[in-house]
Enzyme design. Sequence first.
Site, PDB file in Angstrom:
ATOM      1  N   GLU A  30      28.817  -6.704  23.254  1.00 58.31           N
ATOM      2  CA  GLU A  30      28.500  -5.628  22.357  1.00 58.31           C
ATOM      3  C   GLU A  30      26.898  -5.474  22.257  1.00 58.31           C
ATOM      4  O   GLU A  30      26.247  -6.507  22.385  1.00 58.31           O
ATOM      5  CB  GLU A  30      29.063  -5.810  21.187  1.00 58.31           C
ATOM      6  CG  GLU A  30      28.883  -5.061  19.957  1.00 58.31           C
ATOM      7  CD  GLU A  30      29.515  -3.386  20.276  1.00 58.31           C
ATOM      8  OE1 GLU A  30      28.937  -2.714  21.487  1.00 58.31           O
ATOM      9  OE2 GLU A  30      29.999  -2.947  19.325  1.00 58.31           O
ATOM     10  N   ASP A  31      26.394  -4.521  21.993  1.00 59.10           N
ATOM     11  CA  ASP A  31      24.924  -4.042  21.964  1.00 59.10           C
ATOM     12  C   ASP A  31      24.462  -4.602  20.732  1.00 59.10           C
ATOM     13  O   ASP A  31      23.335  -5.328  20.642  1.00 59.10           O
ATOM     14  CB  ASP A  31      24.555  -2.651  22.169  1.00 59.10           C
ATOM     15  CG  ASP A  31      25.167  -1.603  21.310  1.00 59.10           C
ATOM     16  OD1 ASP A  31      26.312  -1.996  20.558  1.00 59.10           O
ATOM     17  OD2 ASP A  31      25.154  -0.487  21.707  1.00 59.10           O
ATOM     18  N   ASP A  78      26.598  -5.024  13.345  1.00 57.48           N
ATOM     19  CA  ASP A  78      25.878  -4.656  12.100  1.00 57.48           C
ATOM     20  C   ASP A  78      26.786  -4.976  11.030  1.00 57.48           C
ATOM     21  O   ASP A  78      26.837  -6.176  10.601  1.00 57.48           O
ATOM     22  CB  ASP A  78      25.651  -3.230  12.355  1.00 57.48           C
ATOM     23  CG  ASP A  78      24.881  -2.620  11.262  1.00 57.48           C
ATOM     24  OD1 ASP A  78      24.482  -3.308  10.318  1.00 57.48           O
ATOM     25  OD2 ASP A  78      24.672  -1.338  11.042  1.00 57.48           O
ATOM     26  N   PHE A  81      17.127   1.187  11.782  1.00 54.62           N
ATOM     27  CA  PHE A  81      17.826   1.895  12.657  1.00 54.62           C
ATOM     28  C   PHE A  81      17.131   1.699  14.167  1.00 54.62           C
ATOM     29  O   PHE A  81      16.184   2.320  14.118  1.00 54.62           O
ATOM     30  CB  PHE A  81      17.856   3.057  12.152  1.00 54.62           C
ATOM     31  CG  PHE A  81      19.059   4.075  12.820  1.00 54.62           C
ATOM     32  CD1 PHE A  81      20.358   3.793  12.652  1.00 54.62           C
ATOM     33  CD2 PHE A  81      18.516   4.976  13.741  1.00 54.62           C
ATOM     34  CE1 PHE A  81      21.316   4.543  13.463  1.00 54.62           C
ATOM     35  CE2 PHE A  81      19.532   5.620  14.512  1.00 54.62           C
ATOM     36  CZ  PHE A  81      20.871   5.508  14.115  1.00 54.62           C
ATOM     37  N   ARG A  89      19.571   6.132  24.700  1.00 56.20           N
ATOM     38  CA  ARG A  89      20.484   4.892  25.206  1.00 56.20           C
ATOM     39  C   ARG A  89      19.442   4.441  26.663  1.00 56.20           C
ATOM     40  O   ARG A  89      19.552   3.103  27.047  1.00 56.20           O
ATOM     41  CB  ARG A  89      21.795   5.049  25.909  1.00 56.20           C
ATOM     42  CG  ARG A  89      22.734   5.427  24.825  1.00 56.20           C
ATOM     43  CD  ARG A  89      24.177   5.522  25.315  1.00 56.20           C
ATOM     44  NE  ARG A  89      24.978   6.149  24.410  1.00 56.20           N
ATOM     45  CZ  ARG A  89      25.814   5.426  23.415  1.00 56.20           C
ATOM     46  NH1 ARG A  89      25.516   4.244  23.480  1.00 56.20           N
ATOM     47  NH2 ARG A  89      26.543   6.034  22.794  1.00 56.20           N
TER      48      ARG A  89
END
Length: 179
Positions: free
Chosen positions: A98-99, A102, A151, A164
């Site tokens: 996963e990037d 959070d 963010f 991206r």
Amino acid sequence: MQNDIKYVLVSEEKIDEINNRLGALISKDYQGKQLLVVGLLKGCVPFMSDLCKKITIPMEVEYMSVSSYHGNISSSGDVKIKKDLDISVKDRDILIVEDIVDTGQTLKTITELLKYRGARSVEVATLIDKPEGRVVDFKPKYVGTTIPKEFVVGYGLDYNELYRNLPYIGVLKEEIYNK
């Protein structure tokens, strides 16, 4: 795109170091096992592609598309599976790539689902860990780097499907997403 970035948080060089370190660790930990690497689309693509090049053991690759953001800048908590795996995970050692972690909701849900389906083991490799955002008890095993609650976009991370393709991870200017 560069003008929309407040500052670079994780450089290209740091990302390369992370991929080298995690690739070596994963290769060692899964030596002799039947590794199935599962990428969570779409954000995982750059990280997973580069990470897999650093893993030196045989492995298979699969993808799932899951979402809890639904176009927002924060998780809704409602995890939706848009594309499921094409193969069985029964008796497999799974590494979810996963990037970013959070809130932890999506990964906790998917991890529990894969265990329910009979996976031998399920671990998570993430490029970015943002523990300040956690709303559930979840800790990935392989963490590239930990960041504050900002963010961020780039290297797979997006805002409304944009950014991206940045080669680094940067903090998006608030005026971009507060329009």
